[in-house]
Design a protein around this motif. Structure first.
Motif, PDB file in Angstrom:
ATOM      1  N   LEU A   1      34.184  29.888  33.976  1.00 35.90           N
ATOM      2  CA  LEU A   1      35.605  30.139  35.388  1.00 35.90           C
ATOM      3  C   LEU A   1      36.007  31.130  35.296  1.00 35.90           C
ATOM      4  CD1 LEU A   1      36.982  28.443  37.330  1.00 35.90           C
ATOM      5  CD2 LEU A   1      38.741  27.800  35.287  1.00 35.90           C
ATOM      6  N   ARG A   2      35.912  31.868  36.228  1.00 35.13           N
ATOM      7  CA  ARG A   2      36.286  32.706  36.827  1.00 35.13           C
ATOM      8  C   ARG A   2      37.743  32.816  37.256  1.00 35.13           C
ATOM      9  NH1 ARG A   2      32.686  36.906  39.779  1.00 35.13           N
ATOM     10  NH2 ARG A   2      32.228  38.370  38.037  1.00 35.13           N
ATOM     11  N   LEU A   3      39.023  33.835  36.752  1.00 32.65           N
ATOM     12  CA  LEU A   3      39.840  33.266  37.452  1.00 32.65           C
ATOM     13  C   LEU A   3      40.253  34.477  38.498  1.00 32.65           C
ATOM     14  CD1 LEU A   3      42.397  32.534  34.553  1.00 32.65           C
ATOM     15  CD2 LEU A   3      41.194  30.801  35.773  1.00 32.65           C
ATOM     16  N   THR A   4      39.923  35.560  38.072  1.00 38.10           N
ATOM     17  CA  THR A   4      39.939  36.414  39.416  1.00 38.10           C
ATOM     18  C   THR A   4      38.383  37.793  39.096  1.00 38.10           C
ATOM     19  OG1 THR A   4      41.147  38.379  37.400  1.00 38.10           O
ATOM     20  CG2 THR A   4      42.444  36.737  39.249  1.00 38.10           C
ATOM     21  N   LYS A   5      38.794  38.470  40.155  1.00 37.16           N
ATOM     22  CA  LYS A   5      37.015  38.964  40.092  1.00 37.16           C
ATOM     23  C   LYS A   5      37.600  41.126  40.825  1.00 37.16           C
ATOM     24  CE  LYS A   5      33.701  38.844  42.845  1.00 37.16           C
ATOM     25  NZ  LYS A   5      32.501  38.342  43.652  1.00 37.16           N
TER      26      LYS A   5
END
Length: 189
Positions: free
Chosen positions: A55-59
């Motif tokens: 799961l990516r929270l920010t990029k």
């Protein structure tokens, strides 16, 4: 803000459920995000051999994201839980911060939150997505010194009631945003 990736139910919404029932949540990955409400920039990563099911929270800079568990759990007297999750913060962006005797680039971090109000994100940036969420308890993996409330820019802290000032904190020698996987256990009683 650095890109934050890992196996983590970043925020658990705690509310109402039958008090006598035992509740178990087991997520070995995030290939199925249907048990969660995703907010902001949170998303499952594109499939590849190293990050499948993460799961990516920010990029990007100035983004925030979170994942709230849809199923609510009632906090009653004697309620306890234990959880384990893995977190990886990598590719830090932003300006540099002093870490020991060297400078490290990056910003903010993440907070694992137990709260009863809503599935929304707190203040971004220095608020680390937690500021203003009341009542709550937060376990902060902070990778940036935000002036007054932080004694240093790389610590694990316990926060309460949406405050970004930790009531207890432990400095971490190695930068939390170095791209390695951090194993985290939380026991609540």
């Amino acid at each position: 803000m650095q890109r934050v990736m890992g196996v983590i139910a970043l925020w658990i919404v705690v509310g109402f459920a039958p008090p006598a029932s035992a509740v178990e949540f087991v997520f070995t990955d995030f290939r199925n995000l249907s048990p969660f409400v995703l907010n902001g920039s949170a998303q499952e990563l594109a499939k590849d051999t190293q990050r499948d099911g993460a799961l990516r929270l920010t990029k990007k800079l100035w983004q925030s994201g979170n994942a709230f568990l849809k199923r609510r759990v009632k906090l009653v007297e004697g309620f306890t839980f234990s959880t384990y999750f893995r977190v990886r913060m990598k590719d830090p962006l932003g300006i540099s911060d002093r870490h020991g005797d060297k400078r490290v680039q990056g910003a903010d971090g993440i907070v694992f939150t137990i709260q009863t109000q809503s599935a929304v994100v707190g203040r971004k940036g220095a608020g680390i997505g937690y500021k203003g969420i009341m009542p709550s308890i937060g376990i902060e993996l902070d990778s940036w010194k935000n002036g007054g409330p932080d004694k240093d820019g790389n610590h694990v802290g316990i926060n309460t009631n949406g405050s970004i000032k930790s009531v207890a904190a432990a400095w971490v020698e190695e930068p939390l945003n170095n791209g390695r996987i951090w194993h985290t256990w939380v026991d609540y009683d």
